[in-house]
Scaffold this motif. Structure first.
Motif, PDB file in Angstrom:
ATOM      1  N   PRO A 138       0.813  -1.229   0.000  1.00  0.00           N
ATOM      2  CA  PRO A 138       0.000   0.000   0.000  1.00  0.00           C
ATOM      3  C   PRO A 138       0.835   1.262   0.000  1.00  0.00           C
ATOM      4  O   PRO A 138       0.428   2.270  -0.582  1.00  0.00           O
ATOM      5  CB  PRO A 138      -0.817  -0.121   1.299  1.00  0.00           C
ATOM      6  N   SER A 139       2.014   1.222   0.622  1.00  0.00           N
ATOM      7  CA  SER A 139       2.849   2.428   0.638  1.00  0.00           C
ATOM      8  C   SER A 139       3.386   2.732  -0.762  1.00  0.00           C
ATOM      9  O   SER A 139       3.475   3.895  -1.161  1.00  0.00           O
ATOM     10  CB  SER A 139       4.002   2.282   1.637  1.00  0.00           C
ATOM     11  N   THR A 140       3.721   1.688  -1.518  1.00  0.00           N
ATOM     12  CA  THR A 140       4.181   1.904  -2.900  1.00  0.00           C
ATOM     13  C   THR A 140       3.054   2.447  -3.764  1.00  0.00           C
ATOM     14  O   THR A 140       3.253   3.368  -4.570  1.00  0.00           O
ATOM     15  CB  THR A 140       4.716   0.592  -3.499  1.00  0.00           C
ATOM     16  N   VAL A 171      -7.757   6.209   0.055  1.00  0.00           N
ATOM     17  CA  VAL A 171      -7.319   5.351   1.155  1.00  0.00           C
ATOM     18  C   VAL A 171      -6.929   4.000   0.573  1.00  0.00           C
ATOM     19  O   VAL A 171      -7.768   3.317  -0.018  1.00  0.00           O
ATOM     20  CB  VAL A 171      -8.419   5.183   2.222  1.00  0.00           C
ATOM     21  N   ILE A 172      -5.658   3.635   0.736  1.00  0.00           N
ATOM     22  CA  ILE A 172      -5.155   2.364   0.214  1.00  0.00           C
ATOM     23  C   ILE A 172      -4.843   1.460   1.393  1.00  0.00           C
ATOM     24  O   ILE A 172      -4.044   1.816   2.258  1.00  0.00           O
ATOM     25  CB  ILE A 172      -3.882   2.579  -0.629  1.00  0.00           C
ATOM     26  N   ARG A 173      -5.473   0.300   1.436  1.00  0.00           N
ATOM     27  CA  ARG A 173      -5.256  -0.605   2.556  1.00  0.00           C
ATOM     28  C   ARG A 173      -5.573  -2.027   2.128  1.00  0.00           C
ATOM     29  O   ARG A 173      -6.126  -2.269   1.053  1.00  0.00           O
ATOM     30  CB  ARG A 173      -6.111  -0.206   3.757  1.00  0.00           C
ATOM     31  N   GLY A 174      -5.232  -2.983   2.990  1.00  0.00           N
ATOM     32  CA  GLY A 174      -5.439  -4.382   2.673  1.00  0.00           C
ATOM     33  C   GLY A 174      -6.903  -4.765   2.685  1.00  0.00           C
ATOM     34  O   GLY A 174      -7.730  -4.151   3.362  1.00  0.00           O
ATOM     35  N   GLU A 175      -7.231  -5.818   1.948  1.00  0.00           N
ATOM     36  CA  GLU A 175      -8.623  -6.244   1.833  1.00  0.00           C
ATOM     37  C   GLU A 175      -9.186  -6.783   3.142  1.00  0.00           C
ATOM     38  O   GLU A 175     -10.401  -6.920   3.288  1.00  0.00           O
ATOM     39  CB  GLU A 175      -8.766  -7.294   0.734  1.00  0.00           C
ATOM     40  N   GLU A 176      -8.309  -7.045   4.122  1.00  0.00           N
ATOM     41  CA  GLU A 176      -8.803  -7.505   5.418  1.00  0.00           C
ATOM     42  C   GLU A 176      -9.610  -6.426   6.138  1.00  0.00           C
ATOM     43  O   GLU A 176     -10.305  -6.712   7.119  1.00  0.00           O
ATOM     44  CB  GLU A 176      -7.638  -7.966   6.304  1.00  0.00           C
ATOM     45  N   TRP A 177      -9.519  -5.181   5.649  1.00  0.00           N
ATOM     46  CA  TRP A 177     -10.284  -4.084   6.253  1.00  0.00           C
ATOM     47  C   TRP A 177     -11.670  -3.921   5.642  1.00  0.00           C
ATOM     48  O   TRP A 177     -12.449  -3.074   6.086  1.00  0.00           O
ATOM     49  CB  TRP A 177      -9.520  -2.766   6.118  1.00  0.00           C
ATOM     50  N   LEU A 178     -12.000  -4.724   4.638  1.00  0.00           N
ATOM     51  CA  LEU A 178     -13.317  -4.612   4.002  1.00  0.00           C
ATOM     52  C   LEU A 178     -14.481  -4.750   4.989  1.00  0.00           C
ATOM     53  O   LEU A 178     -15.469  -4.008   4.887  1.00  0.00           O
ATOM     54  CB  LEU A 178     -13.459  -5.648   2.884  1.00  0.00           C
ATOM     55  N   PRO A 179     -14.415  -5.668   5.966  1.00  0.00           N
ATOM     56  CA  PRO A 179     -15.542  -5.793   6.901  1.00  0.00           C
ATOM     57  C   PRO A 179     -15.821  -4.531   7.714  1.00  0.00           C
ATOM     58  O   PRO A 179     -16.928  -4.374   8.231  1.00  0.00           O
ATOM     59  CB  PRO A 179     -15.105  -6.951   7.822  1.00  0.00           C
ATOM     60  N   SER A 180     -14.833  -3.649   7.819  1.00  0.00           N
ATOM     61  CA  SER A 180     -15.039  -2.426   8.600  1.00  0.00           C
ATOM     62  C   SER A 180     -15.556  -1.269   7.748  1.00  0.00           C
ATOM     63  O   SER A 180     -15.825  -0.187   8.260  1.00  0.00           O
ATOM     64  CB  SER A 180     -13.730  -2.002   9.272  1.00  0.00           C
ATOM     65  N   LEU A 181     -15.718  -1.512   6.458  1.00  0.00           N
ATOM     66  CA  LEU A 181     -16.109  -0.430   5.555  1.00  0.00           C
ATOM     67  C   LEU A 181     -17.467   0.168   5.915  1.00  0.00           C
ATOM     68  O   LEU A 181     -17.668   1.383   5.839  1.00  0.00           O
ATOM     69  CB  LEU A 181     -16.113  -0.938   4.115  1.00  0.00           C
ATOM     70  N   ALA A 182     -18.411  -0.681   6.341  1.00  0.00           N
ATOM     71  CA  ALA A 182     -19.744  -0.178   6.707  1.00  0.00           C
ATOM     72  C   ALA A 182     -19.646   0.805   7.870  1.00  0.00           C
ATOM     73  O   ALA A 182     -20.376   1.809   7.910  1.00  0.00           O
ATOM     74  CB  ALA A 182     -20.653  -1.349   7.074  1.00  0.00           C
ATOM     75  N   LYS A 183     -18.744   0.536   8.800  1.00  0.00           N
ATOM     76  CA  LYS A 183     -18.545   1.441   9.930  1.00  0.00           C
ATOM     77  C   LYS A 183     -18.032   2.793   9.444  1.00  0.00           C
ATOM     78  O   LYS A 183     -18.489   3.854   9.900  1.00  0.00           O
ATOM     79  CB  LYS A 183     -17.551   0.838  10.923  1.00  0.00           C
ATOM     80  N   HIS A 184     -17.113   2.753   8.525  1.00  0.00           N
ATOM     81  CA  HIS A 184     -16.516   3.998   8.047  1.00  0.00           C
ATOM     82  C   HIS A 184     -17.498   4.813   7.214  1.00  0.00           C
ATOM     83  O   HIS A 184     -17.504   6.043   7.263  1.00  0.00           O
ATOM     84  CB  HIS A 184     -15.246   3.687   7.261  1.00  0.00           C
ATOM     85  N   ILE A 185     -18.331   4.115   6.457  1.00  0.00           N
ATOM     86  CA  ILE A 185     -19.348   4.829   5.679  1.00  0.00           C
ATOM     87  C   ILE A 185     -20.283   5.586   6.616  1.00  0.00           C
ATOM     88  O   ILE A 185     -20.605   6.758   6.388  1.00  0.00           O
ATOM     89  CB  ILE A 185     -20.139   3.839   4.791  1.00  0.00           C
ATOM     90  N   GLN A 186     -20.730   4.927   7.695  1.00  0.00           N
ATOM     91  CA  GLN A 186     -21.601   5.612   8.643  1.00  0.00           C
ATOM     92  C   GLN A 186     -20.862   6.756   9.353  1.00  0.00           C
ATOM     93  O   GLN A 186     -21.416   7.838   9.545  1.00  0.00           O
ATOM     94  CB  GLN A 186     -22.159   4.668   9.706  1.00  0.00           C
ATOM     95  N   LEU A 187     -19.606   6.514   9.721  1.00  0.00           N
ATOM     96  CA  LEU A 187     -18.834   7.528  10.448  1.00  0.00           C
ATOM     97  C   LEU A 187     -18.687   8.805   9.618  1.00  0.00           C
ATOM     98  O   LEU A 187     -18.923   9.918  10.125  1.00  0.00           O
ATOM     99  CB  LEU A 187     -17.459   6.978  10.791  1.00  0.00           C
ATOM    100  N   PHE A 188     -18.257   8.661   8.382  1.00  0.00           N
ATOM    101  CA  PHE A 188     -18.069   9.841   7.541  1.00  0.00           C
ATOM    102  C   PHE A 188     -19.389  10.582   7.360  1.00  0.00           C
ATOM    103  O   PHE A 188     -19.434  11.811   7.354  1.00  0.00           O
ATOM    104  CB  PHE A 188     -17.474   9.442   6.190  1.00  0.00           C
ATOM    105  N   SER A 189     -20.467   9.821   7.220  1.00  0.00           N
ATOM    106  CA  SER A 189     -21.781  10.444   7.071  1.00  0.00           C
ATOM    107  C   SER A 189     -22.179  11.183   8.338  1.00  0.00           C
ATOM    108  O   SER A 189     -22.652  12.333   8.284  1.00  0.00           O
ATOM    109  CB  SER A 189     -22.815   9.379   6.731  1.00  0.00           C
ATOM    110  N   ALA A 190     -21.988  10.546   9.487  1.00  0.00           N
ATOM    111  CA  ALA A 190     -22.365  11.161  10.759  1.00  0.00           C
ATOM    112  C   ALA A 190     -21.567  12.436  11.024  1.00  0.00           C
ATOM    113  O   ALA A 190     -22.078  13.406  11.577  1.00  0.00           O
ATOM    114  CB  ALA A 190     -22.157  10.163  11.891  1.00  0.00           C
TER     115      ALA A 190
END
Length: 562
Positions: A54-56, A262-281
């Motif tokens: 991801p850093s590259t 935002v570039i990150r590993g696919e292991e973070w996909l399950p947390s995406l719903a949390k981030h969508i709500q957070l940014f909206s809130a």
């Protein structure tokens, strides 16, 4: 519920508003299309090979677009932080071409400091910022306090999902736990005041507004269109010590620092719903996300598995010890990141990998396979294009640290070493003997008496008398001043005299008519001089060794065979 009063009770020390904070982090003045990316590791140990991915990507996207690439240290988990890890991380990344425009840097004393107008770049120093936004969420009724220990709260949600499907008892228990969790949303202002008066710690949780049965479409730049279930979890925003969780800090920091991708590993996909709500809130614009496939490797049974921290090749610090040059590692990573990189490089062999037009659409959706054989091939190509002077310096520097005896020999006479590394270098088809600096000793150690040894024996198919005769005749006629053609004519003459074919075409036409070929005569001499059947160009080797050393080795071999 009087949410304004609740917010003041929880955060009486926070006097700034989100607007005040926003004013300190104005939008970046960048050209249209410029990307702002970041690498945001936790200082919990060494730099993993997977972290270089991801850093590259972030570095390439930012710098190809005229944007900004910055380093943010996510050090909110003090229990897992390793002393010196952040400093080591910065040094390691710099070694592999990951240079940041701003963020956490090392000053002249080796201490971490900030470069840029959007700091602090260590999350542990941004506590009041997170608390300001948490206070605002409480004021808007989007978050609430929970007065209990973190351990108890985590236990409430420790539901084994697999067992939940198999066992209705687990499902009933999960529903009971959720009911208890929902019950904690109900509290009175008097209860809050009582908890605070008694000094009870609290965490701040978001008020989930999603229905897990519903899904929203989301476009990931690597994975494509995804269906994300809505968030129904009241996850923690601020821990009881006032330090944010990854989710909350990620949203606040990426917004304030102007992160576009935002570039990150696919292991973070399950947390995406949390981030969508957070940014909206929070009322923030959601950045674009790229979830990169995991790095895989084959296990002993040939099955694919995730490259773990314990696997060889996972720790980036190991590459230095193993003698890989950073340029080769970087180029190897590009072959994994973009499927068309190798084709581009064949057409642009003299250009650095940084000239390659990196393309998100060419990234692999499935896992990339880590392969040492592949990295060795890439490394051989990279080293073959280096100058003899460059290789000499790099090998010497490496050897002085990891093989001091060898390094001392190289450092004692750099010009001599450079002549050796110049053999077969340059041209359309340069030699590719070195995959790592470790290989150098085996490749050219025979030039030094300290490391010279007879590694290969003569094949038993040849008569020892012919081998001795070859060496004696060559020694008798050897003239250091001969040019290559004259030198080889003498070798061919020895072949003819001893019944070996000097003409390879004639030998191939009827090998039974000869004892062997001129290639065998050369091999007899080569083993005596280099100790190996395969070595660099023999004429050049002798020119570098000198007449005395060449004849000394030949005569020693004659004695050993007699």
């Amino acid at each position: 519920m009087n949410y304004d009063r609740l917010a003041e009770l929880l955060f009486p020390h926070i006097t700034e508003t989100p607007a005040d904070i926003e004013a300190k982090f104005p939008p970046r003045n960048l050209p249209e299309g410029a990307k702002v990316t970041r690498f945001a590791p936790s200082p919990t140990g060494f730099v993993h090979f997977g972290g270089l991915f991801p850093s590259t990507v972030g570095e390439r996207l930012a710098h190809q677009s005229g944007g900004v690439f910055y380093l943010r240290i996510e050090d909110t988990d003090a229990k897992r932080e390793v002393e010196g890890a952040a400093e080591g991380l910065i040094k390691t990344l710099a070694k592999y071409g990951i240079n940041f425009d701003e963020g956490a840097i090392l000053d002249e004393n080796g201490n971490i400091s900030d470069k840029g107008a959007y700091g602090p770049y260590k999350q542990s120093q941004r506590g009041p910022i997170y608390q300001t936004f948490a206070k605002q969420l409480v004021r808007e009724g989007k978050a609430y306090p929970c007065f209990t220990t973190e351990e108890e709260l985590d236990e409430l949600q420790a539901v084994n999902k697999k067992e939940e499907i198999k066992n209705t008892d687990w499902q009933a228990e999960a529903e009971a736990r959720r009911a208890e969790m929902l019950a904690r949303r109900s509290f009175t202002m008097e209860e809050v005041e009582e908890h605070l008066a008694q000094g009870h710690p609290f965490v701040v949780r978001i008020l989930a507004n999603g229905d897990p049965e519903k899904k929203t479409k989301f476009t990931d730049l690597v994975k494509g269109t995804l269906e994300i279930p809505e968030n129904d979890e009241d996850f923690v925003l601020l821990k009881s010590d006032g330090i944010p969780t990854y989710h909350f800090a990620h949203a606040v920091d990426d917004h304030l620092m102007g992160t576009t991708h935002v570039i990150r590993g696919e292991e973070w996909l399950p947390s995406l719903a949390k981030h969508i709500q957070l940014f909206s809130a929070l009322g923030f614009r959601l950045p674009k996300y790229m979830h990169i496939a995991q790095i895989m490797k084959l296990d002993e049974n040939g099955n694919k598995k995730k490259l773990s921290k314990r696997d060889m090749g996972a720790n980036m610090d190991d590459y230095t010890r193993m003698g890989y040059c950073p340029e080769a590692v970087c180029e190897y990573i590009m072959t994994l990141l973009n499927s068309n990189y190798e084709e581009w490089h064949m057409q642009n062999a003299d250009k650095p990998y940084t000239d390659f037009p990196f393309n998100i659409k060419k990234m692999s959706v499935s896992g990339c396979l880590f392969d040492f054989s592949k990295i060795n091939d890439v490394s051989k190509n990279v080293i073959s294009r280096m100058s003899a002077e460059d290789v000499t310096k790099k090998v010497t520097d490496w050897a002085l640290e990891f093989d001091p005896e060898f390094g001392a020999e190289l450092a004692a006479d750099p010009e001599f070493a450079q002549k050796i590394f110049a053999i077969g270098r340059g041209g359309k088809k340069p030699r590719k003997d070195l995959a790592t600096w470790v290989d150098a000793k085996g490749y050219m150690g025979f030039f030094y008496d300290k490391f010279f040894e007879i590694i290969d024996t003569y094949p038993e198919t040849f008569d020892k008398a012919d081998i001795i005769a070859t060496l004696e005749k060559f020694a008798a006629g050897y003239d250091y001043a001969d040019d290559m053609n004259t030198w080889f004519d003498k070798v061919k003459a020895i072949a003819d005299e001893l019944g070996f074919a000097s003409d390879m075409k004639a030998y191939k036409a009827d090998p039974t008519a000869f004892k062997g070929s001129v290639a065998d005569i050369s091999m007899f001499i080569r083993v005596a001089v280099t100790g190996k059947q395969n070595a660099p160009d023999l004429y050049t080797v002798m020119q570098i060794l000198g007449k005395d050393k060449t004849l000394e080795r030949i005569n020693k071999m004659i004695v050993s065979l007699s």
